[in-house]
Design a protein around this motif. Structure first.
Motif, mmCIF file in Angstrom:
data_model
loop_
_atom_site.group_PDB
_atom_site.id
_atom_site.type_symbol
_atom_site.label_atom_id
_atom_site.label_comp_id
_atom_site.label_asym_id
_atom_site.label_seq_id
_atom_site.Cartn_x
_atom_site.Cartn_y
_atom_site.Cartn_z
ATOM 1 N N CYS A 73 -4.926 -0.153 1.359
ATOM 2 C CA CYS A 73 -5.656 0.585 0.964
ATOM 3 C C CYS A 73 -6.139 2.171 1.776
ATOM 4 O O CYS A 73 -5.912 3.358 1.115
ATOM 5 C CB CYS A 73 -7.429 0.138 0.851
ATOM 6 S SG CYS A 73 -8.563 1.282 0.350
ATOM 7 N N LEU B 293 -5.023 4.169 -1.296
ATOM 8 C CA LEU B 293 -5.569 5.096 -2.238
ATOM 9 C C LEU B 293 -6.178 5.851 -1.455
ATOM 10 O O LEU B 293 -7.412 6.631 -1.992
ATOM 11 C CB LEU B 293 -6.369 3.863 -2.186
ATOM 12 C CG LEU B 293 -5.541 2.916 -3.001
ATOM 13 C CD1 LEU B 293 -6.735 1.003 -3.365
ATOM 14 C CD2 LEU B 293 -5.594 3.076 -4.547
ATOM 15 N N TRP B 294 -5.852 5.879 0.214
ATOM 16 C CA TRP B 294 -7.497 6.762 1.041
ATOM 17 C C TRP B 294 -6.801 8.022 0.492
ATOM 18 O O TRP B 294 -6.287 8.961 0.371
ATOM 19 C CB TRP B 294 -6.956 6.784 2.235
ATOM 20 C CG TRP B 294 -8.275 7.103 3.406
ATOM 21 C CD1 TRP B 294 -8.423 7.844 3.961
ATOM 22 C CD2 TRP B 294 -9.546 5.760 3.182
ATOM 23 N NE1 TRP B 294 -9.576 7.805 4.658
ATOM 24 C CE2 TRP B 294 -10.170 6.410 3.884
ATOM 25 C CE3 TRP B 294 -9.895 5.009 3.103
ATOM 26 C CZ2 TRP B 294 -11.532 5.910 4.418
ATOM 27 C CZ3 TRP B 294 -10.950 4.420 2.601
ATOM 28 C CH2 TRP B 294 -11.621 4.850 4.451
ATOM 29 N N ARG C 298 -13.409 -1.327 -3.873
ATOM 30 C CA ARG C 298 -12.587 -2.055 -2.924
ATOM 31 C C ARG C 298 -13.215 -3.123 -2.894
ATOM 32 O O ARG C 298 -14.141 -2.113 -1.749
ATOM 33 C CB ARG C 298 -11.297 -1.689 -2.790
ATOM 34 C CG ARG C 298 -10.665 -0.257 -3.465
ATOM 35 C CD ARG C 298 -9.611 -0.907 -5.090
ATOM 36 N NE ARG C 298 -8.819 -0.918 -5.758
ATOM 37 C CZ ARG C 298 -8.586 -0.675 -6.415
ATOM 38 N NH1 ARG C 298 -8.232 -1.498 -6.480
ATOM 39 N NH2 ARG C 298 -7.363 0.341 -6.769
ATOM 40 N N ILE D 204 -12.802 -4.997 0.716
ATOM 41 C CA ILE D 204 -11.173 -5.490 1.044
ATOM 42 C C ILE D 204 -11.907 -6.642 2.237
ATOM 43 O O ILE D 204 -12.932 -7.024 2.934
ATOM 44 C CB ILE D 204 -11.370 -4.119 2.530
ATOM 45 C CG1 ILE D 204 -10.994 -2.478 1.882
ATOM 46 C CG2 ILE D 204 -10.358 -4.403 3.373
ATOM 47 C CD1 ILE D 204 -9.904 -2.484 1.386
#
Length: 65
Positions: free
Chosen positions: A32, A36-37, A21, A23
């Motif tokens: 995120c 997604l982490w 990604r 950012i």
């Protein structure tokens, strides 16, 4: 709520995923972290999440996030 784009985007490669990604703003960094982490625990994670949230609300500078 402040939503400023960063001068220099940050590329993040998430562990365990064939996924990278870019950012470009604090709001996307926070998103995120929340969605997604891979490891959502520990002091570093919560410090990053808190810093992003405070920057979005204007209590910290965007560059701190």
């Amino acid at each position: 709520m402040q939503s400023q784009y960063w001068t220099t985007p940050v590329d993040v490669t998430l562990e365990g995923r064939n996924n990278r990604r870019t950012i470009t703003a604090t709001c996307f960094a926070r998103e995120c972290l929340l969605t997604l982490w891979p490891d959502r625990r520990g002091p570093a994670y919560f410090r990053a999440l808190r810093t992003c949230s405070e920057a979005i609300c204007g209590r910290q500078h965007q560059s701190d996030a």
